[in-house]
Structures are given as structure tokens and as C-alpha cells.
Design an enzyme around this catalytic site. Sequence first.
Site, PDB file in Angstrom:
ATOM      1  CG  LEU A 178      -1.213  -7.273  -6.741  1.00  0.00           C
ATOM      2  CD1 LEU A 178      -1.310  -8.719  -7.218  1.00  0.00           C
ATOM      3  CD2 LEU A 178      -1.345  -7.211  -5.221  1.00  0.00           C
ATOM      4  NE  ARG A 179       1.871   0.865  -7.002  1.00  0.00           N
ATOM      5  CZ  ARG A 179       1.017   1.669  -7.620  1.00  0.00           C
ATOM      6  NH1 ARG A 179       0.719   1.482  -8.888  1.00  0.00           N
ATOM      7  NH2 ARG A 179       0.444   2.664  -6.972  1.00  0.00           N
ATOM      8  CG  ASN A 211      -1.222   1.281 -13.576  1.00  0.00           C
ATOM      9  OD1 ASN A 211      -1.650   0.263 -13.025  1.00  0.00           O
ATOM     10  ND2 ASN A 211      -1.287   2.477 -13.001  1.00  0.00           N
ATOM     11  CE  LYS A 214      -7.796   0.914 -15.196  1.00  0.00           C
ATOM     12  NZ  LYS A 214      -6.993   0.902 -13.966  1.00  0.00           N
ATOM     13  CG  ASP A 224      -7.580   2.752  -7.436  1.00  0.00           C
ATOM     14  OD1 ASP A 224      -6.635   2.073  -7.885  1.00  0.00           O
ATOM     15  OD2 ASP A 224      -7.737   3.950  -7.715  1.00  0.00           O
ATOM     16  CG  HIS A 250       2.670   5.361  -4.455  1.00  0.00           C
ATOM     17  ND1 HIS A 250       3.255   5.153  -5.682  1.00  0.00           N
ATOM     18  CD2 HIS A 250       1.370   5.680  -4.714  1.00  0.00           C
ATOM     19  CE1 HIS A 250       2.354   5.343  -6.639  1.00  0.00           C
ATOM     20  NE2 HIS A 250       1.209   5.661  -6.076  1.00  0.00           N
ATOM     21  CB  ALA A 271      -1.963   9.953  -7.444  1.00  0.00           C
TER      22      ALA A 271
END
EC number: 3.5.2.3
Length: 409
Positions: free
Chosen positions: A60-61, A91, A139, A276, A280, A290
Site C-alpha cells: 500500500l506504500r 517494505n 515479513k 503482490d 509505482h 520492479a
Amino acid sequence: MHELVLSGRFVLNGEIVGGSIGIDNGLITEISRRDIKGEEVIAFKSEIILPGLIDTHVHLRDFEQKEKETVESGTKAALHGGITAVFDMPNTKPPIMDVKTFEKRLSILEKHAYSDYAASFLLAGNCGEASRARADFYKIFMGASTGGIFSENFESDYSCAPGIVSVHAEDPETIRENPERPPEAEIRAIKKALTAAEKLRKPLNVCHVSTVGGIEAIIKKNLPWVSFEVTPHHLFLTSKDFERNPLLKVYPPLRSEEHRKALWENFSRIPIIASDHAPHTIEDKEAGAAGIPGLETEVALLLDAANRGLITVFDIVEKMHDNPVRFFGIKGRDFSLGNEATFTIIDPKKEWKVKPEEFYTKAKWSPWEGKKLKGKVVMTVIRGMVVMEGDEIIEEPKGVRLDVQGGNH
């Protein structure tokens, strides 16, 4: 008389039956094969009511990457795609590796999530912080991916995790020798993870398995406390698609037809399908970032595959509801009396064209742009609230944190 009744066809005990679902205070209070009365009745004809689908792998950034995605835009995209709950990945920028950042993330999710969610924590030598965070899952990146942080000692981090671990399995030494991330990078890492899992007997979910050797290694070990995911992009795309469209760069990369074929040959053995979803900006993608957005196409791609006779609707329910609920131990999500009235309603025969400009995600592109698909999500219901209907989000952010108990293994 119930507050709300959904009538039509629904999946029950492995078959599609006609009848009605009574809902009161957001819970399922009656399941009948007959018509029942309600203050409000939504009657479906060609549609099928599925238990609310879950995506166990979503980025979800947000934080310092709001241009890529926010909790709001990403969870709206989830509802639009028929996903009622997402597993938010850690991440981020900054990464969720300490209690303070984890609590900040929870606050954003509580205020802005339109879908339900599970909250995660990134493990890389920070076991003390992990023990205090009380995340829903943990994770571990065995090799560098988006964000660049990876575990220097997988077994140690896996051992200290207070809950279920989801692992990105790519071997860092192989990646250093070959930045194109050959199949061997995944296979070596999966075998290493399985060795640790066999020793520690702790629940492990292997993310985005994409190779013949990877899937065969997991199936051969057959450890009841190990699950794995496969993504739609690894099921439906190959390295030839990437050669034609560099935007399809993803970790692990799209593979040859041999590997894609192996995923399909083992489809019945795949426990979980997860997107997944990794958005971006188009500028970042053109610069080599990626990741592929998938929340708004994954269910439709699987429905289209069902229309082509490759899979069934029951496969979708199994791999995007039943198995995630069982493996992660998600309480209140089984389709049974007294549980949450949360549903994904599909029209299995509705034909439509993928138009990324109409997506809710900030990533306004798709590998399937312009593709005609047969089968579409037409409504999403969470706890008796219609939150998405006909491509429109029609509720405020009312997502709540899933009750993740750790599963039955």
C-alpha cells in the site's frame, strides 16, 4: 425480519445453491435455500455471491511514497477488485521495523482503510522490536527487493518471529552474481527456507512462487505449517511478455513458458493466489522499478480463466478465501452463522475491457490494458455494508483490522 437480505446464488459447502442470506448488525444470521424477508432485499440474478475474498500480499506504500499509492487509494482499489481485506506489506519508506513506525502505520490504516487489513512488521535483525510490535504477520526478505532491506540471517529472524512469517525467497548471492534473478535464485532460497521450517516447525508462507523447482520443493516437503502463494502475473505472463514490455519488470521476474506451465500443472496444489500488488509511478517504472499493480484485475483474470475451463469458481474461493482464513487463522470470516457478512459478488458472464485510467490505484497502467475479460466483480459487501457497486466506492473508510490468530497447522 432481517435488516438486509441478499438473495440469489451463492457458494455453500462446495456447490452453488439458490437461496437467501439474512444479515443483522453486520453478521450472518440466516442462510436459507428459500426466500426470506428483510427490510432491504438485494436480489441477484446472473450474479454469484462469494465469501469476501482476501489478498495476502499487497504493497500500500504511503508514508514517504504517497505518489505511488496511499492506504486510501490502495484499499479503494481492493474494494473495486472485489478484495475485502488486504495484507499490508512492511517494505515501506521508512520501513516498518520498529514499534514507533508500526504504531504510526496502524494509525494510518485505522483512519484511511476502506477494506479490512492485516498489519505487518519487517524482520531483519530486529527481533527485540518485533516482539513488542504485536503485528498480524512478519515479513522477511531473503534477498534485496524494493526497499533494499533483507535478512542477513534468515533462520535467526524466522526463529524469533512472534507470529506467521511471509518470506520473499530469493538468494542474495545468486542475485549478486546474476542481477537478472534466474530461477536458481528462488529455488535455492526456497530450499533454505524449507530446511529452517522443517527444523523450527513454525508457520511459514512462501510468497510469489514462480519456478518449477520452487513449487516442486515445497510440494515434496509437504510440511503442514508451510503455505505458499502464486501471483496472477506469474500464472498468465512470461518472460516474452517482459521482452515486449519493459514495464513488466517484477521480483521474482516473469519466467519462461516452462515455469508458467508448471504452475498450471500444479494449480490444484497451490494454496493461495495473491496479487503482490506493487504500484509505482510510471516514471519510476520507466527508470527500472520492479512491481506490477494487480488488485483490480486479479479476480477478473481468474474468472476469465474459469470461463475458459482452466479453473472453477470454487478454486477462486478456496485460494482467496478458505485457505487464507485457515492458514492465517482469521477469525469471523468463515461463511457461517454468526460470522461477518462480508461478500464479493461476481457476474461470471459479464464481459468488459481493462481500462487502467478507471482504476482507483495510483498506478494507472496494467499488463492487461485493453484486454477483454469475461467475468467481473460487481459489488463488494463488508459487514452488511455495500461498499462498492458498479465500479463506484459508496462508503467512507470503514475498514478494520483482521483478527489474525496464527492459523491451524
